[in-house]
Design an enzyme around this catalytic site. Structure first.
Site, PDB file in Angstrom:
ATOM      1  N   ASP A   1       0.855  -1.185   0.000  1.00 44.86           N
ATOM      2  CA  ASP A   1       0.000   0.000   0.000  1.00 44.86           C
ATOM      3  C   ASP A   1       0.892   1.236   0.000  1.00 44.86           C
ATOM      4  O   ASP A   1       1.835   1.335   0.799  1.00 44.86           O
ATOM      5  CB  ASP A   1      -0.911   0.002   1.234  1.00 44.86           C
ATOM      6  N   LEU A   2       0.613   2.181  -0.908  1.00 41.42           N
ATOM      7  CA  LEU A   2       1.436   3.389  -0.990  1.00 41.42           C
ATOM      8  C   LEU A   2       1.171   4.293   0.220  1.00 41.42           C
ATOM      9  O   LEU A   2       0.026   4.484   0.621  1.00 41.42           O
ATOM     10  CB  LEU A   2       1.131   4.160  -2.277  1.00 41.42           C
TER      11      LEU A   2
ATOM     12  N   ASP B   1      -4.712   2.225  -4.327  1.00 40.23           N
ATOM     13  CA  ASP B   1      -3.246   2.246  -4.323  1.00 40.23           C
ATOM     14  C   ASP B   1      -2.696   0.953  -3.724  1.00 40.23           C
ATOM     15  O   ASP B   1      -1.613   0.940  -3.153  1.00 40.23           O
ATOM     16  CB  ASP B   1      -2.729   3.458  -3.551  1.00 40.23           C
TER      17      ASP B   1
END
Length: 296
Positions: free
Chosen positions: A174-175, A217
């Site tokens: 996950d960004l 994301d």
């Protein structure tokens, strides 16, 4: 009633045929070609008669064409044989043939039909199907596999790992701070960031691994055939390093990081759902610890 004799000179109407009738001797020389040859081959009959058929056959099809010709010479009837000819204008014609041997004339008699347009339509249809299949199995933004294709690859990898007695790994990524960048600079910037993230993940994983975007994301990586104790964490750390390099976005340069959770099959789950859940929980532990790290 029209008398049969009215059609005695049927040859006068041969130019109405869309196909071409060809008579070829054993030495592969054209002895007769009907007027339809102009439509099929691009040459008039007088330009073909007296010449070898191999003067017109596509170079890549000469060997196969010669083999089929020999079969006809020995009495075999050939139906639906396809080869390619080079037309007078240099274009390629796809030809569908039916041919048989004439004992009386000691010649091959063949009917040639131009199926070039049909071939082009078939190729376009296959390309369309290929594109539709790709659209159904890939993420439109990043070009990475989507959830459906990723699940299929994990299923295949799990079956192979079970057979070979090896482990596989799964990374859930996950960004960090993506929402802030997306909300501040807009979706176009957010899309650029996601595309760049996908490229960096692909550049960091091994050739045998597989990455996918499963929404927002969030990305996942299948680490196939773990052969050393630290192979899974090594791939995860390499992704972290690749993600942290400065990234040029429309508004300027950003430093993007990622939180990654890991899971091992069969240690952390026997199904993909269990593995994803385990890796997802690990990813949130990494994020709660300020992100830009790997959690197991």
């Amino acid at each position: 009633m029209i008398k049969q004799t009215a059609f005695a000179d049927i040859a006068d109407y041969m130019d109405l045929l869309l196909d071409a009738i060809c008579v070829v001797d054993k030495s592969n020389t054209f002895r007769y070609v009907s007027p339809g040859a102009k439509r099929v081959f691009g040459y008039s009959p007088h330009e073909m008669v007296g010449r070898s058929m191999f003067d017109f056959v596509h170079p890549d099809d000469k060997n196969t064409t010669g083999q089929v010709a020999e079969k006809v010479n020995t009495g075999d009837e050939v139906l639906h044989f396809e080869n390619r000819y080079i037309r007078k204008d240099g274009s390629t014609a796809h030809i569908l043939w039916s041919a048989r041997w004439s004992d009386r004339d000691q010649m091959r008699v063949g009917v040639a039909r131009d199926v070039t347009k049909q071939k082009q339509l078939e190729a376009e249809r296959e390309e369309l199907i290929k594109r539709l299949e790709q659209m159904a199995l890939t993420d439109a933004l990043t070009g990475l596999p989507n959830r459906v294709l990723f699940y299929d690859r994990v299923k295949t990898a799990t079956a192979r790992a079970q057979r070979d007695g090896v482990e596989i790994g799964l990374l859930y990524l996950d960004l960090d701070h993506f929402k802030h960048i997306n909300d501040t600079y807009g979706h176009a910037t957010g899309d650029s960031l996601l595309k760049a993230a996908g490229e960096r993940i692909l550049g960091a994983i091994r050739a045998t691994d597989s990455a996918a975007r499963i929404g927002g994301d969030e990305f996942v990586v299948l680490v196939d055939a773990i052969d050393t104790p630290n192979a899974l964490s090594a791939v995860a750390e390499k992704i972290c390093h690749a993600m942290s390099k400065p990234l040029k976005l429309p508004h300027g340069e950003e430093h993007i990081t990622a939180s990654i959770g890991t899971a091992r099959w069969p240690e952390n789950g026997s199904t993909i759902e269990e593995l994803l859940q385990y890796a997802d929980h690990a990813m949130y532990r990494a994020k709660r610890s300020a992100g830009n790290r790997v959690a197991t």
